[in-house]
Scaffold this active site. Structure first.
Site, short mmCIF file in Angstrom:
data_model
loop_
_atom_site.label_atom_id
_atom_site.label_comp_id
_atom_site.label_asym_id
_atom_site.label_seq_id
_atom_site.Cartn_x
_atom_site.Cartn_y
_atom_site.Cartn_z
N ASP A 170 -46.77 125.66 19.76
CA ASP A 170 -45.99 125.28 18.56
C ASP A 170 -46.12 123.79 18.26
OD1 ASP A 170 -43.25 127.60 19.28
OD2 ASP A 170 -45.27 127.89 18.46
N LYS A 223 -62.13 157.65 17.37
CA LYS A 223 -61.75 157.57 15.96
C LYS A 223 -60.29 157.09 15.90
CE LYS A 223 -61.71 160.08 11.57
NZ LYS A 223 -60.35 159.63 11.22
N1 9MJ Z 1 -61.45 155.55 12.23
C1 9MJ Z 1 -62.43 155.13 13.02
O1 9MJ Z 1 -62.19 154.76 14.17
N2 9MJ Z 1 -63.75 155.09 12.52
N3 9MJ Z 1 -64.11 155.39 11.25
C2 9MJ Z 1 -65.42 155.19 11.23
C3 9MJ Z 1 -66.23 155.36 10.04
C4 9MJ Z 1 -65.80 155.82 8.83
C5 9MJ Z 1 -66.91 155.79 8.03
C6 9MJ Z 1 -67.96 155.30 8.77
O2 9MJ Z 1 -67.53 155.01 10.02
N4 9MJ Z 1 -65.92 154.79 12.41
C7 9MJ Z 1 -64.88 154.73 13.23
N5 9MJ Z 1 -64.90 154.38 14.53
#
Ligand code: 9MJ
Length: 323
Positions: free
Chosen positions: A36, A115
């Site tokens: 800070d 994903k």
């Molecule tokens: N949601 C996610 O983790 N995504 N989505 C893509 C993606 C969406 C379109 C191209 O690549 N890749 C990853 N790891």
């Protein structure tokens, strides 16, 4: 002012270094009070010498006045949506379509990764400096939420290293870690506020605040997973190399990312991540398979807006579990 300029440059680099250690590597390198003090010293210098104020200064992350509405922004390159597979047979059919499309019978290298179940985001960097960011929207046009994205320590205000084109769109997911989600809900409960339903809604709600100071108080994380505009200007041959670049520029990328061979490699990875899923620090709703070679991705192209070179393999939807 030359001394002030040097001091300001040193403070910016030092504060960003501590931010990255604290927020990306989760290993603080300085006591908060000291951080800070440096932050206030930089703010004073920027007030005293306005010409020293740069858009990538850590002082520019928080404090923007609230917006009236979100401007809409057309993505440089559309943010594609992925086709889904739910069964092994569909994964094998995907791999067959890829090999037919590439007229090869040999096993294909696939880049695979979890994903993330968050909010898809596109970040624009011009000459290495973060200038704007937008939600996915309908894939063509999204909502610009730049002041809110500036508050995420995982999002560098200036790219590190080198090798980026003058304009580049970084694609990734904003999410809330499970533990941060639980802590935030405990805080909301104590304050008698409505709790968030799940981390994905928490991330979406926190990012779509007109007052970025509310966003600044929310525990949001970001993981990069691709590039939109500017992808063709990069000297990389595979998606794996692209991910290495994103990491080198200062973005968090999934630790679980890998390159596997053929349908067998895809299904083994899906099973492995399925095992690890409950212990992962963030929600995922499947894994993503992408043909690793970028020239082969271009050869396969897209059907409508979904790529022929990539699919998401989803876990069975869980009935609403009361955690
Ligand atoms: N949601 C996610 O983790 N995504 N989505 C893509 C993606 C969406 C379109 C191209 O690549 N890749 C990853 N790891």
């Amino acid at each position: 002012p030359l001394v002030a300029a040097e001091r300001a440059a040193w403070l910016r680099a030092e504060l960003e270094r501590h931010n990255r250690a604290y927020y990306v590597l989760d290993a603080p390198t300085i006591p908060d009070a000291e951080y800070d003090r440096l932050f206030r010293e930089l703010q004073d210098l920027e007030r005293q010498y306005p010409e020293l104020l740069t858009p990538d200064s850590p002082t520019q992350r928080v404090g923007a006045p609230p917006l009236k509405e979100f401007p809409s922004r057309v993505h440089g390159v559309p943010m594609l949506s992925l086709n889904n597979a739910f069964e092994p047979a569909e994964v094998e059919a995907f791999d067959k379509r890829v090999r037919d499309g590439l007229e090869t019978i040999s096993a294909i290298d696939y880049a695979v990764e979890p994903k993330f179940d968050g909010l898809a985001i596109s970040l624009t960097y011009e000459n290495g400096v973060f200038t704007r960011g937008a939600t996915r929207g309908d894939g063509i046009t999204g909502e610009e939420v730049t002041p809110n994205l500036r508050t995420l320590r995982d999002i560098p205000l200036r790219l590190q290293g080198d090798g980026w084109p003058a304009l580049i769109e970084i694609r990734g997911e904003v999410l809330m870690f499970k533990a941060d989600f639980a802590r935030l809900n405990a805080r909301l409960r104590e304050r008698g506020d409505k709790e968030l339903v799940n981390p994905r809604n928490g991330a979406a709600g926190s990012l779509r605040q007109l007052d970025s100071r509310i966003t600044a108080g929310r525990p949001l994380s970001f993981f990069a997973y691709g590039v939109g505009a500017g992808a063709n200007d990069l000297a990389v041959r595979t998606h794996g190399e692209l991910m290495d670049k994103l990491a080198a520029w200062g973005f968090p990328v999934a630790a679980e990312r890998r390159v596997v061979q053929g349908a067998r490699g895809l299904l083994a990875y899906f099973a492995e991540i399925g095992e690890k899923r409950p212990a992962l620090p963030y929600d995922i709703d499947g894994v993503v398979y992408k043909v690793n070679r970028l020239d082969w991705q271009d050869r396969l192209g897209f059907v409508s807006r979904a790529p022929r070179f990539a699919i998401a393999h989803k876990f069975p939807a869980e009935e609403a579990l009361t955690e």
